[in-house]
Design a protein around this motif. Sequence first.
Motif, PDB file in Angstrom:
ATOM      1  N   HIS A  20       0.955  -1.342   0.018  1.00 48.37           N
ATOM      2  CA  HIS A  20       0.043  -0.337   0.028  1.00 48.37           C
ATOM      3  C   HIS A  20       0.799   1.184   0.157  1.00 48.37           C
ATOM      4  O   HIS A  20       0.666   2.136  -0.830  1.00 48.37           O
ATOM      5  N   LYS A  21       1.690   1.303   1.021  1.00 43.54           N
ATOM      6  CA  LYS A  21       2.522   2.644   1.110  1.00 43.54           C
ATOM      7  C   LYS A  21       3.375   2.817  -0.430  1.00 43.54           C
ATOM      8  O   LYS A  21       3.205   3.906  -0.874  1.00 43.54           O
ATOM      9  N   PRO A  22       4.226   1.842  -0.689  1.00 44.82           N
ATOM     10  CA  PRO A  22       4.789   2.120  -2.098  1.00 44.82           C
ATOM     11  C   PRO A  22       3.966   2.545  -3.254  1.00 44.82           C
ATOM     12  O   PRO A  22       4.457   3.394  -4.048  1.00 44.82           O
ATOM     13  N   ARG A  24       1.115   3.922  -2.830  1.00 47.06           N
ATOM     14  CA  ARG A  24       0.558   5.291  -2.842  1.00 47.06           C
ATOM     15  C   ARG A  24       1.788   6.274  -3.162  1.00 47.06           C
ATOM     16  O   ARG A  24       1.386   7.259  -3.782  1.00 47.06           O
ATOM     17  N   ALA A  25       2.925   6.018  -2.784  1.00 49.60           N
ATOM     18  CA  ALA A  25       4.159   6.892  -3.118  1.00 49.60           C
ATOM     19  C   ALA A  25       4.174   7.150  -4.651  1.00 49.60           C
ATOM     20  O   ALA A  25       4.376   8.274  -5.120  1.00 49.60           O
ATOM     21  N   CYS A  28       1.607   9.069  -6.111  1.00 47.10           N
ATOM     22  CA  CYS A  28       1.388  10.466  -5.582  1.00 47.10           C
ATOM     23  C   CYS A  28       2.496  11.121  -6.781  1.00 47.10           C
ATOM     24  O   CYS A  28       2.342  12.464  -6.755  1.00 47.10           O
ATOM     25  N   ARG A  29       3.349  10.534  -7.341  1.00 43.53           N
ATOM     26  CA  ARG A  29       4.401  11.016  -7.915  1.00 43.53           C
ATOM     27  C   ARG A  29       3.938  11.601  -9.282  1.00 43.53           C
ATOM     28  O   ARG A  29       4.113  12.446  -9.762  1.00 43.53           O
ATOM     29  N   HIS A  32       0.263  13.976  -7.923  1.00 42.56           N
ATOM     30  CA  HIS A  32       0.657  15.096  -7.128  1.00 42.56           C
ATOM     31  C   HIS A  32      -0.915  15.089  -6.110  1.00 42.56           C
ATOM     32  O   HIS A  32      -0.888  16.741  -5.720  1.00 42.56           O
ATOM     33  N   PRO A  34      -2.136  13.469  -2.401  1.00 42.06           N
ATOM     34  CA  PRO A  34      -2.309  11.962  -1.632  1.00 42.06           C
ATOM     35  C   PRO A  34      -3.513  11.622  -1.583  1.00 42.06           C
ATOM     36  O   PRO A  34      -3.704  10.243  -1.396  1.00 42.06           O
ATOM     37  N   CYS A  35      -4.669  12.302  -1.564  1.00 41.54           N
ATOM     38  CA  CYS A  35      -6.105  11.791  -1.247  1.00 41.54           C
ATOM     39  C   CYS A  35      -6.314  11.083  -2.820  1.00 41.54           C
ATOM     40  O   CYS A  35      -6.739   9.737  -2.647  1.00 41.54           O
ATOM     41  N   GLU A  38      -4.309   7.981  -2.845  1.00 44.92           N
ATOM     42  CA  GLU A  38      -5.150   6.793  -1.935  1.00 44.92           C
ATOM     43  C   GLU A  38      -6.118   6.110  -2.564  1.00 44.92           C
ATOM     44  O   GLU A  38      -6.499   4.969  -2.567  1.00 44.92           O
ATOM     45  N   ASP A  39      -7.261   7.165  -3.325  1.00 47.91           N
ATOM     46  CA  ASP A  39      -8.396   6.411  -4.116  1.00 47.91           C
ATOM     47  C   ASP A  39      -7.847   5.539  -5.072  1.00 47.91           C
ATOM     48  O   ASP A  39      -8.448   4.510  -5.386  1.00 47.91           O
ATOM     49  N   GLN A  42      -6.894   2.207  -3.629  1.00 48.59           N
ATOM     50  CA  GLN A  42      -7.949   1.425  -3.193  1.00 48.59           C
ATOM     51  C   GLN A  42      -8.523   0.794  -4.450  1.00 48.59           C
ATOM     52  O   GLN A  42      -8.957  -0.417  -4.390  1.00 48.59           O
TER      53      GLN A  42
END
Lengths: 178, 331
Positions: A20-22, A24-25, A28-29, A32, A34-35, A38-39, A42
């Motif tokens: 999940h964390k990798p 999401r990162a 995000c790249r 740009h 985070p929300c 995350e979606d 998911q």
Amino acid sequence: MNPKDTHTFQTIEKLFKNCHKPLRAYACRLVHDPCTAEDIVQDVFLELWIKRDLLRLQHTEEIKSYLFKAVYNRSINALVRKLPDPLTRGQTLRTFFNPPLQNPEQSLLLKELDEAIAGFVENLPPQCKKTFLLSRSLGLKNAEIAAQLGVSIKAVEKQIAKALRGLKEHLSQRGFFG
Amino acid sequence: MNDQTTKEKDELMVRYLDGSASPEEETELLQWLGLSEENRNDFLRMQDLWLLCDASSEKAALERFRNRMEGYAAPLPLPPRYRLPGWARTAGVLLLCLAAGYGSAHLFPGKKHPVWNQLITAPDSKGRFVLPDGSVVWLNSNTKLSYPETFRGNERRVSLEGEAYFEVAENKQQPFVVDLDAAGLRIEALGTAFDVAGYPTDSLVETVLVNGSLRISGKTFPHDILLKPNQLLTYHKEKKTAHLDKAKAGLYIDWIKSRLVFDNDCLADIRISMEGWYNLVIDCPQEFAQNTRMSFTIRGERIDEILKAMSFIIPIRYTIRDRHVKITPRE
């Protein structure tokens, strides 16, 4: 839920915890935000669950590549939807289709990376470590940390910047983030 | 770049990542990013690390994902509308009565009016539904949702009485709007997951945002209220006052699950999950609730069975009157 689904449920949950964390990162790249990131993550996992009968989930490494690819595609779609008009799309897309990471799995999803991060944070000076953990482990905002520790917001920013910058250098020296 | 400037730049990044940078500071960061590929790579790496270290949002993310997986526990048939989730069917309860579109021609004479559908859940049932735009909605018990057969125009408008959890399909051109006519509230979402509890008989309307962003306007509000994730807006219908609080959003959507699992959680959190699950109001002294932890699982048990079991584990007394439960510590 039948036994097969219960097993799949647990497999996917484990994948979620690991990736999940990798992911999401990575998202995000691209987007740009985070929300939105995350979606996207998911939705990719939910799709994995919905299509569970079509996928060979036991091949974990294949699935991980698939997840990064799926996050990439959805991120690009999210960006395309945000673009104002079709004429400019081709132009702007060319810049997007230059992937920001050649091999996201290699740079974001290594088990050793996790361990290296944990090791570095463990050895930070006490006040710096405390500040960083309040931010990253407990999710407090900088202003909340300042109030809790009775220091200025500026001091909190300094400690976190120090930890983050130190972490980046620590990892570069060890050959991560090549 | 000298050492001092590097440090200031790092602190600016930290403010940006924390979400506390001013618009001027964001512009400053963007300009710096525009200067070189090296700057962009440096920033992206810092952002990677910020997110890779983010253990705090992990639990909420997993919780949300589990909820969604359980919502899709039964294989999805085509078309997915009007199907009940597995747990509802096995529970053997009749979930809803569908006052579907065919009847509404009488209510809206004339061809130009859109056809409206209604989803209604009984007092002892809940259900998950997919709306025509692909948005997913869970209805808690005793709830009514009206929506048009197709979303036309510049909005996707639905009307709600009761409690519902929405996962809105993103479409920036056509915002998703929930009307609570009885309270005079209007909630506008853009690619968002949120829970609204507004029963006509209750004096409070609660809105919790899980992800995305929400704009709430009320007839009595001087201006719109923007809700951020993990914020709770409580609106008092008679007093016409609105109150914004921090909240653990995951707790407010626990009712959509097929079971409730508590693992050394504090009673203050358990209380919120159970309120949604049983659709009632639970009062408990806050300090006691904060300091009492317990572990147990709820599947199909009634509220009185659970309260009785709880009273064996922790020193409490309780009363149940209509939709009100009162828990007090036992001396």
